[in-house]
Design an enzyme around this catalytic site. Structure first.
Site, short mmCIF file in Angstrom:
data_model
loop_
_atom_site.label_atom_id
_atom_site.label_comp_id
_atom_site.label_asym_id
_atom_site.label_seq_id
_atom_site.Cartn_x
_atom_site.Cartn_y
_atom_site.Cartn_z
N SER A 51 0.86 -1.19 0.00
CA SER A 51 0.00 0.00 0.00
C SER A 51 0.89 1.24 0.00
O SER A 51 1.98 1.20 0.59
CB SER A 51 -0.88 0.02 1.25
OG SER A 51 -1.56 1.26 1.36
N TYR A 105 -1.51 -0.73 10.48
CA TYR A 105 -1.71 -1.24 9.11
C TYR A 105 -0.60 -0.74 8.19
O TYR A 105 -0.01 -1.51 7.43
CB TYR A 105 -3.08 -0.78 8.61
CG TYR A 105 -3.32 -0.96 7.12
CD1 TYR A 105 -3.74 -2.20 6.62
CD2 TYR A 105 -3.15 0.09 6.23
CE1 TYR A 105 -3.96 -2.37 5.26
CE2 TYR A 105 -3.37 -0.08 4.87
CZ TYR A 105 -3.78 -1.30 4.39
OH TYR A 105 -4.00 -1.47 3.04
P1 NAP Z 1 -11.39 -6.18 0.62
O1 NAP Z 1 -12.28 -5.68 -0.45
O2 NAP Z 1 -11.75 -5.93 2.06
O3 NAP Z 1 -11.19 -7.75 0.41
C1 NAP Z 1 -10.36 -8.45 1.29
C2 NAP Z 1 -10.22 -9.88 0.83
O4 NAP Z 1 -9.29 -10.52 1.72
C3 NAP Z 1 -11.50 -10.66 0.89
O5 NAP Z 1 -11.51 -11.56 -0.20
C4 NAP Z 1 -11.39 -11.44 2.20
O6 NAP Z 1 -12.06 -12.68 2.16
C5 NAP Z 1 -9.91 -11.68 2.24
N1 NAP Z 1 -9.36 -11.92 3.58
C6 NAP Z 1 -9.32 -11.07 4.65
N2 NAP Z 1 -8.71 -11.67 5.68
C7 NAP Z 1 -8.36 -12.92 5.26
C8 NAP Z 1 -7.71 -14.02 5.86
N3 NAP Z 1 -7.30 -13.99 7.15
N4 NAP Z 1 -7.53 -15.16 5.13
C9 NAP Z 1 -7.93 -15.20 3.84
N5 NAP Z 1 -8.56 -14.20 3.21
C10 NAP Z 1 -8.77 -13.07 3.93
O7 NAP Z 1 -9.90 -5.61 0.45
P2 NAP Z 1 -9.15 -4.91 -0.79
O8 NAP Z 1 -9.34 -3.46 -0.66
O9 NAP Z 1 -9.45 -5.61 -2.06
O10 NAP Z 1 -7.64 -5.19 -0.33
C11 NAP Z 1 -6.80 -6.15 -0.96
C12 NAP Z 1 -5.37 -5.79 -0.63
O11 NAP Z 1 -5.09 -4.47 -1.13
C13 NAP Z 1 -5.06 -5.73 0.87
O12 NAP Z 1 -3.78 -6.28 1.12
C14 NAP Z 1 -5.08 -4.24 1.17
O13 NAP Z 1 -4.28 -3.92 2.30
C15 NAP Z 1 -4.52 -3.69 -0.11
N6 NAP Z 1 -4.82 -2.27 -0.33
C16 NAP Z 1 -6.10 -1.84 -0.49
C17 NAP Z 1 -6.34 -0.48 -0.68
C18 NAP Z 1 -7.74 0.08 -0.87
O14 NAP Z 1 -7.90 1.32 -0.82
N7 NAP Z 1 -8.75 -0.76 -1.06
C19 NAP Z 1 -5.28 0.42 -0.70
C20 NAP Z 1 -3.99 -0.05 -0.53
C21 NAP Z 1 -3.77 -1.40 -0.36
P3 NAP Z 1 -13.51 -12.94 2.86
O15 NAP Z 1 -14.39 -11.78 2.50
O16 NAP Z 1 -13.98 -14.22 2.29
O17 NAP Z 1 -13.24 -13.04 4.34
#
Ligand code: NAP
Length: 243
Positions: free
Chosen positions: A138, A152
């Site tokens: 991130s 985080y």
């Molecule tokens: P999201 O929409 O909240 O989705 C999170 C995913 O991770 C879901 O599929 C969830 O599965 C899964 N997950 C969470 N905890 C888990 C665990 N312990 N074991 C296995 N699966 C798990 O998140 P996102 O925004 O797509 O984020 C994806 C990545 O991008 C993360 O690493 C996040 O830090 C990074 N990121 C996101 C942003 C942003 O603004 N969105 C910015 C920078 C970085 P279930 O729903 O089935 O539990």
């Protein structure tokens, strides 16, 4: 080489978008999820429309035994993993330092950092020359997320360092390790911080005056995994609209 990719946290958000982009490029796709089976099955149905092999695999990636079992299951169903996207991640309710405690910090670290190490270890056991890994970090690793979730942000700093170290360690096996650092992306993750509409509020303040879409991150991940990036390892792509 048959390309088999495992994407952690692919039931929603960036992971789900990545599963679809990679399926469109002919990868066999393993879709990991922790809790949301219905969403994982929807992603599976969309992926199968590209005519590739695919499976969903439930595992909490912060649990080492579940990760080991997940990789064995994928190998049995699709063949040896050749590509890995370490993507599953969480954050917690926005707070300043005084609201942090050890239990929260340890949960963030086990889900966002330990899991990336253990998944990478299990993937490398199956991988061979030409394989590739992308870690989803991130831009918070650089901005620090003050008064929101410094824990985080620090976990993502660890991922950046891990990427540098493992890229060097695995280079002579021709296994590449790269990293994508998203900025503000429109997914459900912001609800975990207690502000589901954060995407709209913060988006307006960014250089491009908007947040990003999961597909915009997925395309960067797909390039770093691809043979077009064959001499890139230990490389970072920020997908953050100029932030
Ligand atoms: P999201 O929409 O909240 O989705 C999170 C995913 O991770 C879901 O599929 C969830 O599965 C899964 N997950 C969470 N905890 C888990 C665990 N312990 N074991 C296995 N699966 C798990 O998140 P996102 O925004 O797509 O984020 C994806 C990545 O991008 C993360 O690493 C996040 O830090 C990074 N990121 C996101 C942003 C942003 O603004 N969105 C910015 C920078 C970085 P279930 O729903 O089935 O539990």
């Amino acid at each position: 080489m048959k390309k088999v990719v495992l994407i952690t946290g692919a039931s929603r958000g960036i992971g789900a978008a990545t599963a679809k982009v990679l399926a469109s490029q002919g990868y066999s796709v393993a879709i990991n999820y922790r809790a949301n089976r219905d969403e994982a099955e929807k992603v599976l149905a969309q992926v199968l429309q590209f005519g590739v092999e695919a499976t969903i695999v439930q595992a909490d990636v912060s649990d080492e035994a579940q990760v080991v079992e997940m990789f064995q299951q994928v190998q049995r169903q699709l063949g040896s993993v050749t590509h890995l996207v370490n993507n599953a991640g969480i954050l917690k309710k926005q707070t300043s330092l005084l609201g942090l405690d050890a239990q929260r910090i340890n949960q963030i670290l086990s889900t966002n950092v330990t899991s990336y190490f253990i998944c990478t270890r299990e993937a490398v056991r199956q991988m061979s020359s030409g394989s590739a890994i992308v870690n989803v970090s991130s831009v918070a690793a650089k901005t620090g997320s003050p008064n929101e979730y410094v824990d985080y942000a620090a976990s993502k700093g660890a991922i950046d360092t891990m990427t540098i170290g493992l890229a060097k360690e695995l280079a002579n096996q021709n296994i590449r390790v790269n990293c994508v650092r998203p900025g503000l992306i429109e997914t459900d993750i912001h609800a975990l911080g207690g502000e589901p509409k954060r995407y709209e509020r913060v988006g307006k303040t960014l250089p491009m005056e908007r947040g990003g879409k999961p597909e915009e991150v997925a395309n960067a991940i797909a390039w770093l995994l691809s043979d077009e990036a064959s001499y890139s390892s230990g490389t970072f792509i920020d997908v953050a609209g100029g932030l």
